[in-house]
Design an enzyme around this catalytic site. Sequence first.
Site, PDB file in Angstrom:
ATOM      1  N   VAL A 288       0.996  -1.341  -0.076  1.00  0.00           N
ATOM      2  CA  VAL A 288       0.101   0.199  -0.095  1.00  0.00           C
ATOM      3  C   VAL A 288       0.886   1.264  -0.055  1.00  0.00           C
ATOM      4  O   VAL A 288       1.742   1.441   0.688  1.00  0.00           O
ATOM      5  CB  VAL A 288      -0.882   0.007   1.221  1.00  0.00           C
ATOM      6  CG1 VAL A 288      -1.929   1.286   1.257  1.00  0.00           C
ATOM      7  CG2 VAL A 288      -1.717  -1.116   1.361  1.00  0.00           C
TER       8      VAL A 288
ATOM      9  N   LYS B 247      -5.665  -1.445  -2.300  1.00  0.00           N
ATOM     10  CA  LYS B 247      -5.155  -0.994  -1.224  1.00  0.00           C
ATOM     11  C   LYS B 247      -6.063  -0.476  -0.214  1.00  0.00           C
ATOM     12  O   LYS B 247      -5.817  -0.504   0.893  1.00  0.00           O
ATOM     13  CB  LYS B 247      -4.117   0.360  -1.770  1.00  0.00           C
ATOM     14  CG  LYS B 247      -3.156  -0.306  -2.708  1.00  0.00           C
ATOM     15  CD  LYS B 247      -2.580   1.022  -3.511  1.00  0.00           C
ATOM     16  CE  LYS B 247      -1.521   0.424  -4.359  1.00  0.00           C
ATOM     17  NZ  LYS B 247      -0.943   1.484  -5.400  1.00  0.00           N
TER      18      LYS B 247
HETATM   19  N1  HSE Z   1       0.767   1.081 -10.179  1.00  0.00           N
HETATM   20  C1  HSE Z   1       0.825   1.346  -8.704  1.00  0.00           C
HETATM   21  C2  HSE Z   1       0.514   2.900  -8.901  1.00  0.00           C
HETATM   22  C3  HSE Z   1       2.196   1.310  -8.334  1.00  0.00           C
HETATM   23  O1  HSE Z   1       0.577   3.618  -9.936  1.00  0.00           O
HETATM   24  O2  HSE Z   1       0.427   3.404  -7.847  1.00  0.00           O
HETATM   25  C4  HSE Z   1       2.033   0.864  -6.818  1.00  0.00           C
HETATM   26  O3  HSE Z   1       1.212  -0.130  -6.438  1.00  0.00           O
END
Ligand code: HSE
Length: 429
Positions: A131, A204
Amino acid sequence: MTKTMKIGIAGLGNVGTGLVSRLQEQEKLRFNGRIEITGISARNRSRARPVEIDQYEWFDDPVALAKSEETEVFVELIGGSDGPAKLAVEAALKLGKPVVTANKALIAEYGESLAALAEETQTPLLFEAAVAGGIPVVRAVRESFSGTEIKSIRGILNGTCNFLLTEMATTGRDYGDVLSDAQRLGYAEADPFLDVSGTDAAHKIAILSSLGFGVPMDFSKVAIDGVDTISLRDLQLAGKFEHKIKLIAEAVMTDHGVICRVEPVLLPKTSPLAQIDGPLNAVMIESVHAGNYTLTGPGAGSGPTASAVLGDLSALLSDQVKPVFGVGVEKLDQPFCATDKISAAESKYLIRVELQDKAGALASLTEKLAGSDVSVEALLQDSAGDSEYAPIAIMTHECSYAAAEEAIRRINSLEAVVDSARLIRIESS
Ligand code: HSE
């Protein structure tokens, strides 16, 4: 005597190679012991990588790495909720080997059964990196804030979406163009649909909800809407009302249970979360007894995410480990808020629609709003320019989601509508 912990690392993408490189110079870190990499695993052995890996034993199969006698702690950086990541994590936990993972999809979708397995074998399962990258929010919610009731956790939890919205609004560049930049810069997931659809942020906030409110780890309870339907026009219209559009992930305690959702929201330009631009993440924690806190920082990328993994490894070296969700899984029993109660809750909304630029079109639209009991606070009609279509943005007074949705349904039935109306919630801060 210095404690040495032997680890196996599965997954050598951005984060995995970042982790290996940091461990190769770990004397610079403040560890209560030493970490030795004994084995590694990835999909492709011969791929060019920015770190030297020949000195470590290679495993084609991450499950074999998890089971290897040499592996004391298993680090999972493969990604994906099913498949090899899940199999390897389960194999390690069954053998009582501590697991550190950055895999939010795995924890959001299988966190509860994995936590039960971890409890059964009394094995640590840590996921700070899952997260908000380098922001230590998992540990903060699970441990530091365990002494106060939490009212809400709200934030910007996807760097790719925030980068997209910021770049589009400030430069006028189009969605596809900016998304390619996010991929090139390493913010986006391997499948960027997970980012733009809101799924990544939903993983998350689902994790933070269980940690912060003790609701079951049930990803299906998160209402999800992404940024893939937000156009440059929406961002420009929001700007004309002195607002910005941000993808907000939130978990809020109400009298009817916990609301858990991810959606694009209009925020006044002066509000704290509206100041978070580019790939940055931010999490605001509102508590009953301890006031309010905002944690901000890079939420994606190799450096921040590998640092979060290293923090978990450091905790294992010091034996500072708590139950997976702060409490035993049998205590994850708090209720989620039912959908009808969420629909009844009042908010202001932005309604965006494109109408034929002709006499009576606007009157027919306001008639539909009145018929749905939705009152207008402000209305803006942008110039149709050379086209025959006029973009309209309406800011409503507070009304229920059900009423706003009914208004949208009625508006979309109008003949004068050229591009369907859509609804974006407005928050005051
Ligand atoms: N793809 C995710 C973001 C990376 O852009 O925040 C971290 O989880």
